[in-house]
Write a protein that holds these residues in place. Structure first.
Motif, PDB file in Angstrom:
ATOM      1  N   ALA A   1       1.667   9.247 -10.154  1.00  0.00           N
ATOM      2  CA  ALA A   1       1.545   7.895 -10.924  1.00  0.00           C
ATOM      3  C   ALA A   1       0.624   6.998 -10.349  1.00  0.00           C
ATOM      4  CB  ALA A   1       2.825   7.218 -10.916  1.00  0.00           C
ATOM      5  N   THR A   2      -0.719   7.583 -10.649  1.00  0.00           N
ATOM      6  CA  THR A   2      -1.904   6.950  -9.932  1.00  0.00           C
ATOM      7  C   THR A   2      -2.184   5.412 -10.302  1.00  0.00           C
ATOM      8  OG1 THR A   2      -2.877   9.128 -10.528  1.00  0.00           O
ATOM      9  CG2 THR A   2      -4.221   7.421  -9.466  1.00  0.00           C
ATOM     10  N   THR A   3      -1.597   4.993 -11.390  1.00  0.00           N
ATOM     11  CA  THR A   3      -1.831   3.637 -11.611  1.00  0.00           C
ATOM     12  C   THR A   3      -1.275   2.588 -10.878  1.00  0.00           C
ATOM     13  OG1 THR A   3      -2.147   4.555 -14.139  1.00  0.00           O
ATOM     14  CG2 THR A   3      -1.719   2.047 -13.914  1.00  0.00           C
TER      15      THR A   3
ATOM     16  N   ARG B   1      -2.359  -6.523  -2.270  1.00  0.00           N
ATOM     17  CA  ARG B   1      -2.891  -6.327  -0.843  1.00  0.00           C
ATOM     18  C   ARG B   1      -4.413  -6.955  -0.627  1.00  0.00           C
ATOM     19  NH1 ARG B   1      -4.044  -3.094   3.672  1.00  0.00           N
ATOM     20  NH2 ARG B   1      -6.213  -2.247   3.333  1.00  0.00           N
ATOM     21  N   GLU B   2      -5.070  -6.982  -1.853  1.00  0.00           N
ATOM     22  CA  GLU B   2      -6.317  -7.603  -1.705  1.00  0.00           C
ATOM     23  C   GLU B   2      -6.250  -9.082  -1.681  1.00  0.00           C
ATOM     24  OE1 GLU B   2      -9.569  -6.675  -1.410  1.00  0.00           O
ATOM     25  OE2 GLU B   2      -9.142  -4.539  -1.689  1.00  0.00           O
TER      26      GLU B   2
ATOM     27  N   LEU C   1       7.716  -0.539 -13.479  1.00  0.00           N
ATOM     28  CA  LEU C   1       6.659   0.535 -13.681  1.00  0.00           C
ATOM     29  C   LEU C   1       7.430   1.840 -13.059  1.00  0.00           C
ATOM     30  CD1 LEU C   1       4.209   1.271 -15.175  1.00  0.00           C
ATOM     31  CD2 LEU C   1       3.161   0.602 -12.671  1.00  0.00           C
TER      32      LEU C   1
ATOM     33  N   LEU D   1       0.813  -1.258  -0.053  1.00  0.00           N
ATOM     34  CA  LEU D   1      -0.012   0.016  -0.051  1.00  0.00           C
ATOM     35  C   LEU D   1       0.722   1.181   0.132  1.00  0.00           C
ATOM     36  CD1 LEU D   1      -3.202   0.488   0.233  1.00  0.00           C
ATOM     37  CD2 LEU D   1      -2.589   1.592   1.944  1.00  0.00           C
TER      38      LEU D   1
ATOM     39  N   LEU E   1      -2.149  -2.483  -5.074  1.00  0.00           N
ATOM     40  CA  LEU E   1      -3.419  -2.898  -4.147  1.00  0.00           C
ATOM     41  C   LEU E   1      -4.166  -4.548  -4.738  1.00  0.00           C
ATOM     42  CD1 LEU E   1      -5.737   0.210  -4.095  1.00  0.00           C
ATOM     43  CD2 LEU E   1      -4.759  -1.039  -1.822  1.00  0.00           C
ATOM     44  N   ARG E   2      -3.780  -4.891  -5.683  1.00  0.00           N
ATOM     45  CA  ARG E   2      -4.019  -6.064  -5.944  1.00  0.00           C
ATOM     46  C   ARG E   2      -3.468  -7.231  -5.164  1.00  0.00           C
ATOM     47  NH1 ARG E   2      -2.407  -6.309 -12.219  1.00  0.00           N
ATOM     48  NH2 ARG E   2      -0.583  -7.105 -11.533  1.00  0.00           N
TER      49      ARG E   2
ATOM     50  N   PHE F   1      -3.243   0.957  -8.103  1.00  0.00           N
ATOM     51  CA  PHE F   1      -3.989  -0.220  -8.362  1.00  0.00           C
ATOM     52  C   PHE F   1      -3.305  -1.416  -8.660  1.00  0.00           C
ATOM     53  CE2 PHE F   1      -5.921   3.872  -9.289  1.00  0.00           C
ATOM     54  CZ  PHE F   1      -7.504   3.684  -8.814  1.00  0.00           C
ATOM     55  N   TYR F   2      -2.059  -1.556  -9.085  1.00  0.00           N
ATOM     56  CA  TYR F   2      -1.135  -2.692  -9.088  1.00  0.00           C
ATOM     57  C   TYR F   2      -0.922  -3.191  -7.829  1.00  0.00           C
ATOM     58  CZ  TYR F   2      -1.207  -1.734 -14.145  1.00  0.00           C
ATOM     59  OH  TYR F   2      -1.416  -1.595 -15.554  1.00  0.00           O
TER      60      TYR F   2
END
Lengths: 200, 364, 539
Positions: C297-299, C308-309, C362, C286, C305-306, C302-303
């Motif tokens: 670099a918002t994207t 983390r989920e 990235l 996170l 958090l994958r 989401f990578y």
């Protein structure tokens, strides 16, 4: 979403009945519908989080829960541009004036969701010397989402309830939001104090 | 070329029709202006709404999400809902601000982008104003926008907006140089500033192919500078969310904010549109010299589709930047412009002039 | 230990000793500063872990915990006073920079004045707050917390000194210079990661000084613990640093178990360690996401958090919650792991290297990221120790401070892993250190996941838990650094004093000294790379 699949909120059902009781003008009514359609489908949250619930709010934006589906992902950092405030986390004494000011800075129509135990009642910190026992004394709350922290599904459900509530509001003719606001101020001394400060 | 439908026949017919009704010429002009204005506004709004939707969907795709899909089919009505809401949202009156300038700023920004909009070549004969210094006019009016941003930041009486506006001023004025120089490079190649003529000159081969090395360099610089000019990531410092909350438009609400929001997306379209005009032939279909059958088929696709298609593809690249790169810092941003892009650009201009003089470009 | 005791006894004849798990030296007020200096310079106790304020009804006191960064041993000393009206001790802020903040905290909670502290303001509470909340005689209703009137701001701080006649004198000192342009960042600001406030003096875009304001989420957890039974205090640790929920829980449980003499079954110990390391991976993931989001670099968010989920799924199956797990409990863990646990963890470990590679590709190799992060917010090892910056941030500055290595607890001494120590000390090093730590965490889990012993997960614990008279101090490694628990008991069912030493307080305190001279955009880069959690510092 079809109405039948989603009529589980007695409060909103009553609200709709109350509003329909007085009848509506055809023209104004359809204008209302258009406005409410826009408002209820475009709820932009304010990026505001104080503690744990805020992290679940981040998860809400991520791929698994993806609040963008409903168009809620345009989180604005400036309160002027946001529509609703997800109060995710504890509000403590030092935060109260800041929090109230943020609420005052939101542009009408504005809504508040109390998210998590702390925002609803003070939660596990209810007996603390520095924690507000729920935000209801400070700002009018539209939807409560219980949990500690509520899981993202519950948050989505909460915002959907807000969306439904917005949908049955009346822009023309109905009880003005400002009047409601004034009623709230009358009942809550804290809000009255804040009102006084704004008006100088 | 013969098969491409020329839109000017319709406008001519309409003009003659009005005149035929015995209306005064001035009245005819006024009616036409009003009609064009309404059309422009509608198109502007529609395009901006499409772009907002487009960006949200593209961004979602990059982030392995779905993006808006609940409001209307495939979420297509999402940005319409946003527009309805923004239209009737409260305009907050602030204390201790310069009211006149505060209210003027969003209009300046949106008018600047609308004026730039008017010289874009949509298709054969489908252009609002066509005059011999079209490109020059475009660059001139697009610089008005920065004035609006500076005013917005200054009149809000807020430190964040002020910092945002100052950054924006420094950034846009610097990058305007690069835009200007790369445009001049292409103008030198085309030998005209007239938008229509630039498009027609690319009948056989788009400039990016016929101008080879200098054209490609100019295109790369243009796309970088264009991204900066539209305040988009990785150059979105004036509204860097994590630093300045919402930058210069922090204090704006309701439709005033909506203007900034629309203008931001429309500027994206304009930058992409100009890129397609200068490098990819505007509305000119893809023609490969020698392949007459292929060229003939390409001509069946209307010019408007070509133009919008090219612009959308180029904007996709710009959106791609935003959702991939982290943000630059203000000094790095200015270093990039003044120490790298500008010298390269000047050299590139000289190279282009040499190529034109010596005739080393690709002839057809 | 014995030699140190004798040495100190020889130098400070007035000192008395109290053998607890950490040696406690009782020292009169006038020799406090001298003892602290001597411990730091002569005995090598160069790291000030914390200062704990205590109220024992008849007396007020402060306990200083020191650690040696070379020997990894602890020592503590205590000063007390019976003067409840104007309690005052000598400040040690000139020896350790972080003491400025610790002493402000004690001033805020107990009203103890520290003489010569350069910045003696309240830390968490309003400037006009009445009374000192952690004193035993504090009336919980005495302050109206629902006032919406903006709190009074003062640009001045107080410096207390003892005059020639022994009286305490106050001098006012300006926080900022007269011509400073002060930008208020926070408390509601996207870059502060919660409700923290930086009053930032800038010269153009250059930062000249930052005044950190905390307390916007101060919930008084330590006071609340004093009225609760020991098992009830556990759940608060989940809500301080919500990413290190397991680790903090572990720390508090260890402390109570040691005090009560409870033996934890081995199965529970192994499960606890696996859970700790899983939360570390989730927490660092996170961090990458939110940090890159701060940089635009918002994207990336989401990578990350994958992963983390995926970890939260494993946790949900076993603990039943996504965030505040409340899984560790006194004597073991709440319930046995889910039948799928081993399978799920292995699936996670299998995909982790590919994900890490993606993050590196990235972001780390990105030209813009390198330009933003490298040589930004440099912190030397000495600087880190002065400010007590532990965890990945401290280790990126070359300070080997991993509690899992220095004071192994649970089964950490049986597993192989490397402590990530980097020398650069800049933001990029702090970023990379976390990526490497994830690899080490995965290594620990790999060694344990197939070797979870059979057996009970919960020892027999009395229904009403009473701790004997005494005090205990326990350190564990949270995701952001050293987490410490101090418990003082009078033999009852609830603690007299429960103090949590949280790493985020130090991380926020150090921001001022490492951002000065950089640009305002770098504040986000530097503060973000420290990765503090606001409820963790405010408690």
């Amino acid at each position: 979403m079809p109405y039948e699949a989603f009529k589980d909120n007695e409060y909103i059902e009553n609200l709709v009945q109350e509003l329909q009781a007085s009848g509506t003008n055809v023209l104004v009514g359809s204008l209302d519908k258009l406005i409410n359609w826009g408002r209820s489908n475009s709820l932009w949250p304010l990026t505001f989080a104080t503690s744990c619930c805020g992290i679940e709010f981040v998860s809400l934006g991520a791929a698994r829960f993806d609040m963008a589906r409903f168009g809620w992902e345009v989180a604005r950092s400036s309160p002027r541009q946001a529509d609703f405030m997800m109060v995710a986390g504890t509000i403590v004494g030092r935060m109260v004036p800041v929090f109230r000011r943020l609420y005052d800075q939101l542009a009408e129509p504005k809504y508040v969701i109390a998210c998590g135990g702390c925002a609803i009642s003070g939660g596990p910190f209810k007996r603390s010397y520095h924690v507000a026992k729920g935000i209801e004394d400070i700002v009018p709350v539209d939807v409560f989402v219980p949990g500690c922290p509520p899981c993202p599904e519950a948050m989505i459900y909460g915002i959907m309830q807000l969306s439904r509530k917005v949908k049955v509001e009346r822009f023309f003719g109905g009880v003005n939001r400002q009047e409601k606001e004034q009623d709230f101020v009358k009942e809550h001394p804290v809000a009255a104090e804040a009102e006084k400060i704004i008006n100088g | 070329m013969e098969t491409t439908f020329d839109f000017s026949t319709i406008t001519q017919w309409f003009n003659n029709l009005l005149l035929g009704w015995g209306l005064q010429p001035w009245l005819v002009t006024t009616i036409e202006c009003v009609l064009v204005g309404v059309g422009l506004l509608l198109l502007y709004a529609l395009l901006a709404l499409f772009y907002i939707y487009f960006e949200r969907k593209v961004c979602a795709a990059f982030q392995c999400r779905l993006g808006p899909n609940r409001v209307g089919p495939l979420g297509l009505l999402q940005s319409f809902a946003d527009m309805f809401k923004i239209l009737i949202k409260e305009l907050i009156h602030l204390k201790n601000i310069d009211r006149f300038l505060f209210a003027l700023a969003p209009y300046l920004v949106i008018i600047a982008s609308m004026m730039a909009f008017s010289v874009l070549p949509w298709g054969p004969g489908l252009q609002i104003v066509d005059f011999n210094i079209g490109i020059f006019f475009l660059i001139a009016v697009s610089s008005i926008g920065v004035l609006g941003i500076l005013l917005a930041g200054w009149s809000s009486n807020n430190k964040f907006t002020l910092i945002g506006a100052m950054r924006s001023g420094a950034q846009m004025i610097s990058y305007e140089l690069s835009i200007g120089l790369s445009v001049i490079t292409m103008v030198a190649f085309a030998g005209t500033m007239n938008v229509e003529e630039i498009v027609l000159a690319q009948d056989n081969l788009w400039f990016i192919f016929s101008g080879h090395v200098p054209a490609i360099i100019a295109f790369i610089i243009y796309i970088i500078a264009g991204t900066a000019e539209t305040n988009r990531g990785p150059f979105d410092l004036p509204e860097a969310e994590s630093e300045l909350t919402a930058g210069y438009h922090t204090e704006y609400s309701g439709i005033h904010f909506g203007f900034f929001y629309l203008a931001e997306y429309l500027n994206l379209f304009i930058v992409a549109g100009v890129a397609s005009l200068l490098f990819f032939g505007g509305w000119m279909p893809l023609h490969i010299p020698g392949f007459d059958g292929f060229n003939h088929i390409m001509n069946y696709i209307p010019g408007v589709v070509w133009f919008i298609g090219k612009a959308v593809v180029i904007s996709f690249v710009i959106i791609w930047f935003k959702w991939t790169f982290p943000r630059l810092r203000i000094d790095q941003l200015l270093t990039l412009e003044w120490k790298y892009l500008l010298p390269i650009n000047l050299f590139n201009l000289a190279l282009m002039v040499m190529i034109v003089v010596c005739g080393w470009y690709v002839h057809w | 230990m014995a030699t140190i005791k004798e040495d100190i006894a020889a130098r400070f004849p007035k000192a008395t000793f109290d053998e607890a798990d950490v040696l406690l030296i009782n020292i009169p007020d006038d020799q406090l500063h001298e003892l602290a200096r001597s411990l730091r310079d002569d005995f090598g106790y160069d790291f000030l872990i914390t200062i704990v304020g205590v109220d024992r009804k008849d007396s007020l006191g402060a306990i200083y915990f020191l650690s040696s960064t070379t020997q990894h041993t602890e020592i503590s000393f205590q000063v007390t006073t019976t003067d409840r009206e104007h309690p005052a001790f000598e400040s040690i802020a000139d020896l350790w920079s972080i003491a400025t903040i610790y002493e402000r905290e004690i001033f805020d909670f107990y009203g103890i004045i520290f003489l010569n502290n350069p910045d003696m303001r309240r830390l968490f509470l309003n400037i006009d707050w009445k009374g000192y909340p952690l004193r035993k005689d504090y009336d919980m209703e005495s302050n109206n917390i629902l006032s919406t009137e903006s709190e009074r701001q003062s640009d001045f701080t107080n410096v207390y000194t003892r005059g020639a006649d022994g009286k305490i004198e106050v001098a006012e000192k300006a926080v900022f210079k007269p011509n400073d342009f002060v930008v208020n960042i926070g408390p509601q600001h996207p870059a502060t990661h919660g409700v923290l406030r930086f009053r930032t003096a800038v010269d153009g875009e250059m930062i000249t000084k930052i005044d950190v304001y905390m307390g916007y989420i101060h919930r008084g957890i330590e006071k609340l613990c004093e009225s609760l039974g020991y098992p009830q205090t556990l759940h608060y640790t989940d809500r301080m640093d919500y990413f290190s929920a397991h680790n903090y829980h572990h720390g508090l449980c260890l402390c109570i178990e040691r005090a009560a003499g409870i033996e934890v079954p081995r199965r529970a110990q192994v499960i606890r360690v696996i859970m700790d390391e899983l939360s570390r991976i989730a927490s660092h993931c996170l961090f990458f996401g939110t940090y890159c989001m701060d940089l635009g670099a918002t994207t990336m968010l989401f990578y990350t958090l994958r992963v983390r989920e995926q970890i939260l799924d494993i946790m949900t199956k076993t603990c039943g919650a996504r965030m505040t797990f409340n899984y560790d409990c006194i004597g073991g863990v709440m319930a046995d792991v889910d039948p799928d646990f081993v399978k799920d963890v292995k699936a996670l470990l299998a995909t982790l290297p590919a994900n890490l590679k993606e993050y590196n590709k990235l972001f780390v190799g990105n030209v813009i990221a390198e330009g933003r992060l490298e040589n930004m917010g440099n912190m030397s090892r000495e600087h880190a120790i002065q400010w007590g910056v532990t965890g990945p941030s401290g280790r990126a500055s070359g300070w080997s401070c991993d509690v899992r290595k220095t004071h192994p607890y649970a089964v950490y001494n049986e597993v192989q892993f490397d402590e990530i120590v980097m020398q650069e000390g800049d933001s990029m090093a702090r970023f990379k250190a976390r990526i490497l730590e994830i690899e080490q965490s995965a290594r620990i889990i790999e060694q344990l996941i197939d070797n979870i012993p059979e057996g009970e997960v919960l020892a027999k614990v009395p229904k009403v838990l009473k701790l004997p008279v005494g005090h205990w101090f326990q350190l564990v490694e949270g995701c952001r650094g050293l987490f410490g628990v101090y418990i003082e008991s009078d033999g009852g069912t609830s603690p007299v004093r429960m103090k949590f030493v949280t790493p985020s307080l130090n991380l926020a305190a150090v921001v001022d000294s490492i951002t000065t001279g950089n640009k305002i955009a770098d504040l986000i880069t530097i503060a973000g790379s420290l990765d503090y959690i606001v409820p963790d510092m405010d408690r």
